[in-house]
Design a protein around this motif. Structure first.
Motif, PDB file in Angstrom:
ATOM      1  N   LEU A  81      24.844 -17.187  12.968  1.00 11.47           N
ATOM      2  CA  LEU A  81      23.451 -17.485  13.279  1.00 11.47           C
ATOM      3  C   LEU A  81      23.028 -16.828  14.587  1.00 11.47           C
ATOM      4  N   GLU A 361      23.032 -18.283   7.221  1.00 15.46           N
ATOM      5  CA  GLU A 361      22.140 -17.286   7.816  1.00 15.46           C
ATOM      6  C   GLU A 361      20.769 -17.246   7.150  1.00 15.46           C
ATOM      7  N   HIS A 362      20.637 -17.870   5.995  1.00 11.06           N
ATOM      8  CA  HIS A 362      19.363 -17.858   5.271  1.00 11.06           C
ATOM      9  C   HIS A 362      18.665 -19.219   5.293  1.00 11.06           C
ATOM     10  N   GLY A 363      19.181 -20.116   6.112  1.00 11.58           N
ATOM     11  CA  GLY A 363      18.548 -21.425   6.221  1.00 11.58           C
ATOM     12  C   GLY A 363      18.974 -22.429   5.179  1.00 11.58           C
ATOM     13  N   ALA A 373      14.693 -24.781   9.030  1.00 16.13           N
ATOM     14  CA  ALA A 373      14.388 -23.712   9.983  1.00 16.13           C
ATOM     15  C   ALA A 373      13.791 -24.310  11.235  1.00 16.13           C
ATOM     16  N   GLU A 393      13.094 -18.053  17.398  1.00 15.27           N
ATOM     17  CA  GLU A 393      13.829 -18.628  16.268  1.00 15.27           C
ATOM     18  C   GLU A 393      12.881 -19.075  15.161  1.00 15.27           C
ATOM     19  N   PHE A 397      13.927 -17.308  11.715  1.00 15.51           N
ATOM     20  CA  PHE A 397      14.551 -18.128  10.677  1.00 15.51           C
ATOM     21  C   PHE A 397      13.524 -18.759   9.739  1.00 15.51           C
ATOM     22  N   ARG A 400      13.349 -16.013   7.206  1.00 15.18           N
ATOM     23  CA  ARG A 400      14.558 -15.970   6.389  1.00 15.18           C
ATOM     24  C   ARG A 400      14.604 -17.139   5.392  1.00 15.18           C
TER      25      ARG A 400
END
Length: 561
Positions: A81, A361-363, A373, A393, A397, A400
């Motif tokens: 992350l 990494e994609h929530g 997120a 952030e 995110f 993402r």
């Protein structure tokens, strides 16, 4: 009751929520943006509007930024992350500008060394300033949502997430304006509900909406949480008057090269504040205040006067003026404080929650169909967040999570709602107005806030933490007998009751996680374990629901979701 149907419900309409919602809609998903506040509010709206980027200076690379994040986070960050944050930080201002935010630029229209800022804990100038600060960001978010093909439900608080077959199926909420339950069926939910600072009121600079809802909602549904003990205290806030206690007055990077911290008797405690992290300064302050070395107002003295003798010091004064902090100082302490002609009385205040829902990494959380997120998610910042990275952030995110949620929704069938559970939750909500128990919800909320500050505050000890656990159990028992007025529409006591239940659950997780971590690291200060212990505790504390109760596990940093 009618059931609304969507591909994705995004809960929370600050920077992360709006970014996730409009990103998912642009990817073809049918999205509902649901929020207990108006769009563009939350802590995003009251921020100073400084957003981290990367690469403004040629020597500032993603690798350097990554090192800053991990060193500042005292090595509790999820490496994947933190790497995403460092590599995509430069996208954050661009995403914000695509939504309508304007950033300060140089005479050539670029973002260069001359307009960049070095926020707390950063090695280089890599942060940029939004025009209009948080209000400007919030207005741009609202306009972006209006332009997007999404449905919106404001002034609506989520009460429970619904699962079927081990995955997300929808939710039940309460529409404050209509005074009635809302049921939504959706295979994907994104939690962008913000932090928990309001659990420490008045010792916080957070919005009233930051009640930790998302942590409790995700935990109840079966998602994992990580490092919930890591509650960030900003070192400098107002200690008086009573109406301004906890209001943000700045962070170490703002105090100039000659800023000094003094105790209540004028003894010098710290110099070189400008290069220190929030956690480093707050830790010293909290321990000095615990020793009784504070002022009559319960703070310490931030002496900025010597800055006026140097060009760089005067530039620091100008920066504080531009971001609005001097106006706060003048309102609290008068014109001499505004001019840096006398020290400020300051104390730590709750600002941010580093822990949160454990994501990849994609929530994606550990519960299929549930994403998170922004401040609702944990792992990016480790044990201490650097200045200006929170806003970055949100956009990195949020984007993402929106993309990943839309892809998940495209390939997902739509599980049926668990009808009995949904009906029971809706019936309970409908019965809250006019209930005639013993305790007003707001009275119990105030008790919880005092308890969290006294027992789980800036300095912690096993004795106090155990007392906190017991007192939270007593409060939970009292919360079973509430007294609420009969009005259905805009009955804020119903909101208090919903938030109280979620706050009690979140507070218990925070307290038990703090009891578990037997060391001092980052924002978590233990008087009975005053040193950092890498051999035992350079690890994440993972909270999960097991057999109806809380289970805590100590796991390697950045382990599997």
């Amino acid at each position: 009751m009618d059931v609304r149907e969507y591909d994705i419900v995004c809960i929370g309409a600050g920077g992360a929520g709006v970014t996730a919602a409009i990103t998912a809609a642009a990817a073809g998903a049918r999205v509902l943006l649901l929020s207990k506040e108006p769009i563009g509010y939350g802590n995003t709206r009251i921020s100073v509007g400084v957003v981290a980027s990367c690469g403004i200076l040629p020597q500032d690379t993603p690798d350097v930024f990554y090192e800053d994040l991990v060193v500042g986070g005292e090595h509790l960050n999820n490496p994947k992350l933190a790497r995403v944050m460092a590599e995509e930080a430069a996208l954050a201002p661009a995403i914000a500008e695509s939504q309508g935010t304007l950033f300060t630029r140089d005479a050539e229209g670029g973002i260069s060394r001359g307009v960049a800022m070095r926020a707390g804990g950063h090695r280089y100038k890599r942060s940029v300033k939004a025009q209009g600060q948080g209000i400007g960001l919030g207005q741009a978010l609202r306009a972006a949502a209006a332009r997007s093909d999404i449905d919106v439900l404001e002034e609506t608080v989520t009460v429970t997430l619904l699962r079927e077959g081990g995955r997300i199926a929808g939710l039940v909420a309460w529409d404050l304006a209509a005074g009635e339950p809302v049921m939504v069926r959706a295979p994907v939910v994104i939690l962008a509900t913000g932090g928990l600072g309001w659990m420490y009121y008045p010792h916080t600079d957070c919005m009233r909406s930051a009640t930790g809802d998302g942590y409790a909602l995700g935990y109840e549904a079966g998602a994992e949480l990580v490092d919930m003990e890591q509650v960030q205290f900003l070192p400098f806030s107002c200690t008086h008057p009573a109406s301004m206690v906890g209001i943000f007055l700045g962070e170490p990077s703002f105090v100039g090269p000659q800023g000094r911290l003094l105790d209540g008797r004028g003894r010098e405690l710290l110099v070189g504040l400008e290069t220190m992290t929030r956690a480093q300064v707050s830790r010293v302050m909290a321990l000095e205040l615990r020793k009784g070395n504070g002022t009559k107002h319960g703070g310490l003295l931030l002496d900025l006067r010597r800055n006026l003798e140097t060009p760089r010091g005067r530039a620091a004064w100008q920066t504080m003026k531009e971001v609005g902090l001097l106006d706060i100082a003048r309102r609290a302490y008068g014109p001499k404080a505004y001019a840096w002609e006398e020290p400020w009385d300051v104390a730590p205040t709750v600002h941010f929650q580093m822990g949160g829902l454990r994501i990849d990494e994609h929530g994606a959380t550990s519960l299929p169909g549930l994403y998170a997120a922004g401040e609702a998610a944990g792992g990016v910042h480790g044990a201490c967040r650097l200045g200006s990275v929170a806003l970055a952030e949100l956009f990195v995110f949020g984007r993402r999570a929106g993309l990943a949620a839309a892809e998940f929704a495209r390939g997902a069938d739509r599980p049926p709602l668990p009808r009995d559970e949904a009906a029971d939750s809706a019936a309970h909500l409908a019965g809250l107005p006019g209930v005639r128990g013993e305790h007003r919800p707001i009275a119990l909320v105030r008790q919880l806030q005092r308890l969290m500050w006294d027992r789980v505050g800036a300095v912690r000890h096993e004795t106090q933490l155990l007392a906190g656990v017991a007192e939270l159990c007593e409060l939970a028992d009292q919360a079973r007998s509430l007294r609420i007025g009969p009005e259905r529409r805009q009955n804020l006591e119903v909101l208090d009751a919903v938030e109280l239940r979620l706050m009690l659950l979140t507070a218990d997780i925070v307290t038990r996680s703090a009891l578990c971590r037997q060391e001092t690291r980052g924002a978590h200060v233990r008087a009975d374990y005053p040193h950092r212990d890498d051999a035992r505790w350079q690890a994440n504390i993972v909270a999960r629901r097991h057999n109806g109760g809380l289970s805590l596990a100590v796991e390697p940093v950045g382990g599997a979701r």
